[in-house]
Design a protein around this motif. Structure first.
Motif, PDB file in Angstrom:
ATOM      1  N   CYS A   1      -5.415 -47.785  -4.411  1.00 37.10           N
ATOM      2  CA  CYS A   1      -5.497 -48.994  -3.581  1.00 37.10           C
ATOM      3  C   CYS A   1      -6.735 -49.839  -3.901  1.00 37.10           C
ATOM      4  O   CYS A   1      -7.067 -50.764  -3.144  1.00 37.10           O
ATOM      5  N   GLY A   2      -7.437 -49.506  -4.978  1.00 40.71           N
ATOM      6  CA  GLY A   2      -8.563 -50.332  -5.417  1.00 40.71           C
ATOM      7  C   GLY A   2      -9.924 -49.809  -5.032  1.00 40.71           C
ATOM      8  O   GLY A   2     -10.931 -50.497  -5.266  1.00 40.71           O
ATOM      9  N   GLY A   3      -9.981 -48.631  -4.440  1.00 38.38           N
ATOM     10  CA  GLY A   3     -11.276 -48.068  -4.077  1.00 38.38           C
ATOM     11  C   GLY A   3     -12.088 -47.690  -5.303  1.00 38.38           C
ATOM     12  O   GLY A   3     -11.543 -47.409  -6.371  1.00 38.38           O
ATOM     13  N   SER A   4     -13.387 -47.660  -5.144  1.00 33.28           N
ATOM     14  CA  SER A   4     -14.286 -47.356  -6.258  1.00 33.28           C
ATOM     15  C   SER A   4     -14.350 -45.857  -6.522  1.00 33.28           C
ATOM     16  O   SER A   4     -13.970 -45.038  -5.676  1.00 33.28           O
ATOM     17  N   GLY A   5     -14.866 -45.518  -7.691  1.00 34.06           N
ATOM     18  CA  GLY A   5     -15.076 -44.118  -8.011  1.00 34.06           C
ATOM     19  C   GLY A   5     -16.052 -43.473  -7.049  1.00 34.06           C
ATOM     20  O   GLY A   5     -15.886 -42.309  -6.665  1.00 34.06           O
ATOM     21  N   GLU A   6     -17.062 -44.226  -6.647  1.00 34.30           N
ATOM     22  CA  GLU A   6     -18.040 -43.703  -5.694  1.00 34.30           C
ATOM     23  C   GLU A   6     -17.375 -43.389  -4.360  1.00 34.30           C
ATOM     24  O   GLU A   6     -17.665 -42.364  -3.735  1.00 34.30           O
ATOM     25  N   LEU A   7     -16.460 -44.266  -3.915  1.00 35.46           N
ATOM     26  CA  LEU A   7     -15.730 -44.023  -2.659  1.00 35.46           C
ATOM     27  C   LEU A   7     -14.856 -42.774  -2.790  1.00 35.46           C
ATOM     28  O   LEU A   7     -14.778 -41.957  -1.866  1.00 35.46           O
ATOM     29  N   GLY A   8     -14.224 -42.627  -3.939  1.00 35.54           N
ATOM     30  CA  GLY A   8     -13.408 -41.440  -4.177  1.00 35.54           C
ATOM     31  C   GLY A   8     -14.237 -40.172  -4.125  1.00 35.54           C
ATOM     32  O   GLY A   8     -13.807 -39.164  -3.537  1.00 35.54           O
ATOM     33  N   ARG A   9     -15.442 -40.217  -4.718  1.00 39.68           N
ATOM     34  CA  ARG A   9     -16.315 -39.043  -4.689  1.00 39.68           C
ATOM     35  C   ARG A   9     -16.757 -38.719  -3.266  1.00 39.68           C
ATOM     36  O   ARG A   9     -16.879 -37.542  -2.886  1.00 39.68           O
ATOM     37  N   GLU A  10     -16.973 -39.745  -2.450  1.00 41.14           N
ATOM     38  CA  GLU A  10     -17.361 -39.521  -1.058  1.00 41.14           C
ATOM     39  C   GLU A  10     -16.232 -38.848  -0.284  1.00 41.14           C
ATOM     40  O   GLU A  10     -16.462 -37.932   0.513  1.00 41.14           O
ATOM     41  N   ILE A  11     -15.006 -39.296  -0.536  1.00 40.26           N
ATOM     42  CA  ILE A  11     -13.847 -38.680   0.133  1.00 40.26           C
ATOM     43  C   ILE A  11     -13.707 -37.222  -0.289  1.00 40.26           C
ATOM     44  O   ILE A  11     -13.393 -36.353   0.528  1.00 40.26           O
ATOM     45  N   MET A  12     -13.966 -36.932  -1.560  1.00 39.87           N
ATOM     46  CA  MET A  12     -13.855 -35.548  -2.041  1.00 39.87           C
ATOM     47  C   MET A  12     -14.874 -34.619  -1.381  1.00 39.87           C
ATOM     48  O   MET A  12     -14.696 -33.406  -1.369  1.00 39.87           O
ATOM     49  N   LYS A  13     -15.930 -35.189  -0.827  1.00 39.64           N
ATOM     50  CA  LYS A  13     -16.933 -34.383  -0.130  1.00 39.64           C
ATOM     51  C   LYS A  13     -16.612 -34.209   1.357  1.00 39.64           C
ATOM     52  O   LYS A  13     -17.275 -33.438   2.054  1.00 39.64           O
ATOM     53  N   ALA A  14     -15.592 -34.919   1.846  1.00 42.07           N
ATOM     54  CA  ALA A  14     -15.253 -34.879   3.278  1.00 42.07           C
ATOM     55  C   ALA A  14     -14.734 -33.493   3.662  1.00 42.07           C
ATOM     56  O   ALA A  14     -14.041 -32.831   2.884  1.00 42.07           O
ATOM     57  N   ALA A  15     -15.073 -33.068   4.876  1.00 46.43           N
ATOM     58  CA  ALA A  15     -14.679 -31.723   5.328  1.00 46.43           C
ATOM     59  C   ALA A  15     -13.273 -31.702   5.904  1.00 46.43           C
ATOM     60  O   ALA A  15     -12.592 -30.673   5.862  1.00 46.43           O
ATOM     61  N   THR A  16     -12.816 -32.815   6.480  1.00 45.88           N
ATOM     62  CA  THR A  16     -11.523 -32.861   7.168  1.00 45.88           C
ATOM     63  C   THR A  16     -10.802 -34.165   6.849  1.00 45.88           C
ATOM     64  O   THR A  16     -11.399 -35.111   6.318  1.00 45.88           O
ATOM     65  N   THR A  17      -9.540 -34.225   7.233  1.00 43.73           N
ATOM     66  CA  THR A  17      -8.807 -35.485   7.061  1.00 43.73           C
ATOM     67  C   THR A  17      -9.350 -36.562   7.996  1.00 43.73           C
ATOM     68  O   THR A  17      -9.353 -37.744   7.642  1.00 43.73           O
ATOM     69  N   ASP A  18      -9.807 -36.173   9.185  1.00 44.00           N
ATOM     70  CA  ASP A  18     -10.429 -37.155  10.078  1.00 44.00           C
ATOM     71  C   ASP A  18     -11.673 -37.756   9.424  1.00 44.00           C
ATOM     72  O   ASP A  18     -11.952 -38.956   9.576  1.00 44.00           O
ATOM     73  N   ALA A  19     -12.416 -36.935   8.705  1.00 44.64           N
ATOM     74  CA  ALA A  19     -13.599 -37.443   8.005  1.00 44.64           C
ATOM     75  C   ALA A  19     -13.187 -38.425   6.908  1.00 44.64           C
ATOM     76  O   ALA A  19     -13.894 -39.421   6.661  1.00 44.64           O
ATOM     77  N   CYS A  20     -12.050 -38.171   6.246  1.00 46.05           N
ATOM     78  CA  CYS A  20     -11.530 -39.118   5.256  1.00 46.05           C
ATOM     79  C   CYS A  20     -11.209 -40.459   5.901  1.00 46.05           C
ATOM     80  O   CYS A  20     -11.530 -41.522   5.344  1.00 46.05           O
ATOM     81  N   ILE A  21     -10.569 -40.411   7.072  1.00 47.80           N
ATOM     82  CA  ILE A  21     -10.233 -41.645   7.785  1.00 47.80           C
ATOM     83  C   ILE A  21     -11.508 -42.393   8.171  1.00 47.80           C
ATOM     84  O   ILE A  21     -11.588 -43.635   8.051  1.00 47.80           O
ATOM     85  N   GLU A  22     -12.511 -41.674   8.622  1.00 48.82           N
ATOM     86  CA  GLU A  22     -13.773 -42.301   9.009  1.00 48.82           C
ATOM     87  C   GLU A  22     -14.408 -43.036   7.826  1.00 48.82           C
ATOM     88  O   GLU A  22     -14.900 -44.164   7.958  1.00 48.82           O
ATOM     89  N   ILE A  23     -14.375 -42.415   6.650  1.00 49.86           N
ATOM     90  CA  ILE A  23     -14.920 -43.044   5.444  1.00 49.86           C
ATOM     91  C   ILE A  23     -14.139 -44.302   5.097  1.00 49.86           C
ATOM     92  O   ILE A  23     -14.720 -45.347   4.767  1.00 49.86           O
ATOM     93  N   LEU A  24     -12.810 -44.224   5.188  1.00 53.77           N
ATOM     94  CA  LEU A  24     -11.978 -45.398   4.885  1.00 53.77           C
ATOM     95  C   LEU A  24     -12.206 -46.518   5.880  1.00 53.77           C
ATOM     96  O   LEU A  24     -12.195 -47.707   5.514  1.00 53.77           O
ATOM     97  N   ASP A  25     -12.408 -46.166   7.140  1.00 50.30           N
ATOM     98  CA  ASP A  25     -12.665 -47.184   8.166  1.00 50.30           C
ATOM     99  C   ASP A  25     -13.946 -47.967   7.863  1.00 50.30           C
ATOM    100  O   ASP A  25     -14.028 -49.177   8.107  1.00 50.30           O
ATOM    101  N   LYS A  26     -14.941 -47.290   7.335  1.00 50.92           N
ATOM    102  CA  LYS A  26     -16.228 -47.946   7.064  1.00 50.92           C
ATOM    103  C   LYS A  26     -16.104 -49.040   6.018  1.00 50.92           C
ATOM    104  O   LYS A  26     -16.886 -49.997   6.011  1.00 50.92           O
TER     105      LYS A  26
END
Length: 387
Positions: A296-321
C-alpha cells in the motif's frame, strides 16, 4: 499390562488409547461370555476399525439372576480427556426376538435434538459403536451355539458428571456422555473429538437454516453481542482454529451464505491462506501486516517497525500513526476474501468481518457486505457495521 500401541510425533513417542465405543463392545463381550459360560474371561479383545487389536482385562463383572454384566475402564492413552479412566458397563440378557437390541442406561445421554448420529429419543450410542457391540455379541453367540436374541444395556455411572465437562448439552445430548468412536482407537494429539463436535454442531445448524455465521470462539461471540447484531434464526457455529474444516463442512451441508466474524489476530493469517489458525500451525501475523503495508506504499522503515510489533493491535496502532490503517486493512480483508473463495470453490456465498477488542470493527469484505445487505433486506438480520 495395559494397551500398548504408540505413534511418533516429532521426537515424542505417544501412546494411543481406545474409545468409549471400544469399551462398550469389550464390556458386552465379557458379559456375554459370562452369561453363557458362568465364568468371566480374564481378558477380552477385538479388532478395531483401525486394524489395531485391543486386548484388556475386565475391571469388574457379575451375575444378576440369568443376566450378566462386566466393566471396562476407558484408557485414552496420552490424549487424556474427560472420559479417561471412566468405567463403562454392559449388561446382557436373553430376549425372545432374534436380534441384538442395544440401549443406554445410567450415565449414557439421550438425543434431544435432530441432526445427530442417532434419532431423537435414542441413547447417544453412535453408529460405529453400535455396530461394534452387535458384532462382538454375535461372535460370542456363535461360539456358544446360541441363536436367540440378546439385549445389551450400556451404562456409565460416572457419565452424568463427566457430561458437564463436554459439549453434549449444547448439541442436544442430555443425561450423560455419548458412546463414540469411528476407528475404535484414540490417537493422541489428533484433535478428532473437537473437529467431530464442530461437525455435529454444523449438521444441526443445517437442519434449521441455509445461512450460517462462523466465529472462532468467545471473542467473536462477544463482538456480535456488543455490536447488537440481531440475527433472526441464523445459527452460529464456533470453529476454534479449524477454519478450513469448518468451511468444508459448510459446503458439504449445503449452506448458501456464510458470514465469518473473527478477531484480526486469527483472521490476518487467513490472508495468507492459512486455514488452521492455531499458533503452533502458523504465526505470520506481522509478516502479513508488513507485506500489505509495503504493497500500500508504506516505507521499508514502516515495515521494519511493524515487524517489531508484539501484537496485531500494536500493528494497527503503528498504522494509525501514519494514517494507513484503512488502505492496509482493505488490502488484508480483500486477501482474506480471496482465500475464502478459493476454499469454498464458489459453492456458497461467503464474506468476512474482522475486528479487534481495542479498535472495534476493522474491515468488512465485499462478500460480507453483499450477504449482510441481503439478510437485512430479507429481514433475516439487523446488522449495521460501521468502522
Amino acid at each position: 499390562m495395559g494397551f500398548e500401541h504408540y505413534l511418533r510425533s516429532g521426537n515424542q513417542k505417544l501412546r494411543c488409547g481406545y474409545t468409549t465405543g471400544t469399551c462398550a463392545a469389550l464390556a458386552a463381550t465379557g458379559a456375554a461370555i459370562l452369561m453363557f459360560s458362568g465364568k468371566a474371561p480374564e481378558t477380552v479383545g477385538l479388532m478395531t476399525g483401525k486394524g489395531i487389536r485391543v486386548d484388556v482385562p475386565l475391571a469388574d463383572f457379575g451375575m444378576n439372576g440369568s443376566d450378566a454384566w462386566s466393566c471396562i475402564v476407558k484408557d485414552a492413552g496420552d490424549d487424556a480427556d474427560v472420559t479417561d479412566g471412566i468405567r463403562v458397563y454392559a449388561t446382557v440378557s436373553k430376549i425372545d426376538k432374534k436380534e441384538i437390541e442395544i440401549d443406554g442406561g445410567e450415565g449414557v445421554g439421550r438425543v434431544t435434538k435432530p441432526g445427530l448420529d442417532q434419532p431423537v429419543g435414542n441413547a447417544a450410542i453412535n453408529s460405529t459403536p453400535r455396530h461394534m457391540i452387535k458384532e462382538a455379541v454375535e461372535t460370542v453367540c456363535e461360539d456358544y451355539g446360541y441363536e436367540g436374541g440378546i439385549k445389551v444395556i450400556i451404562s456409565v455411572p460416572e457419565g452424568i458428571e463427566a457430561a458437564k465437562r463436554t459439549f453434549n448439552s449444547m448439541i442436544g445430548v442430555e443425561g450423560g456422555i455419548s458412546i463414540l468412536g469411528t476407528s475404535g482407537i484414540v490417537e493422541p494429539m489428533s484433535m478428532q473429538a473437537l473437529v467431530a463436535t464442530i461437525e455435529v454442531t454444523m449438521r444441526q445448524a443445517a437442519v434449521a437454516s441455509k445461512d450460517l455465521i462462523l466465529i472462532p470462539g468467545n471473542y467473536g461471540e462477544s463482538f456480535v453481542a456488543n455490536e447488537q447484531v440481531e440475527t433472526y434464526g441464523i445459527p452460529s457455529v464456533k470453529f476454534s482454529n479449524f477454519l478450513g474444516e469448518a468451511l468444508d463442512m459448510a459446503v458439504a451441508e449445503g449452506f448458501e451464505r456464510v458470514l465469518l466474524i473473527g478477531h484480526i489476530g486469527k483472521m490476518v493469517k487467513v490472508a495468507g491462506s492459512i486455514m488452521n489458525t492455531h499458533s503452533r500451525s502458523a504465526d505470520c501475523r506481522k509478516e502479513i501486516f508488513c507485506a500489505h503495508t509495503i504493497m500500500c506504499g508504506g516505507s521499508g522503515e514502516l515495515g521494519r517497525e511493524i515487524m517489531k510489533a508484539a501484537t496485531t493491535d500494536a500493528c494497527i496502532e503503528i498504522l494509525d500513526k501514519v494514517g494507513m490503517r484503512e488502505p492496509v486493512m482493505e488490502s488484508i480483508v480483500s486477501s482474506i476474501q480471496r482465500a475464502l473463495n478459493r476454499r469454498v470453490k464458489d459453492e456458497l456465498k461467503i464474506g468476512v468481518c474482522t475486528f479487534s477488542n481495542e479498535y472495534g470493527l476493522l474491515g468488512v469484505s465485499d462478500g460480507a457486505k453483499e450477504i449482510i445487505d441481503e439478510w437485512n433486506s430479507e429481514k433475516k438480520a439487523k446488522i449495521k457495521l460501521e468502522y
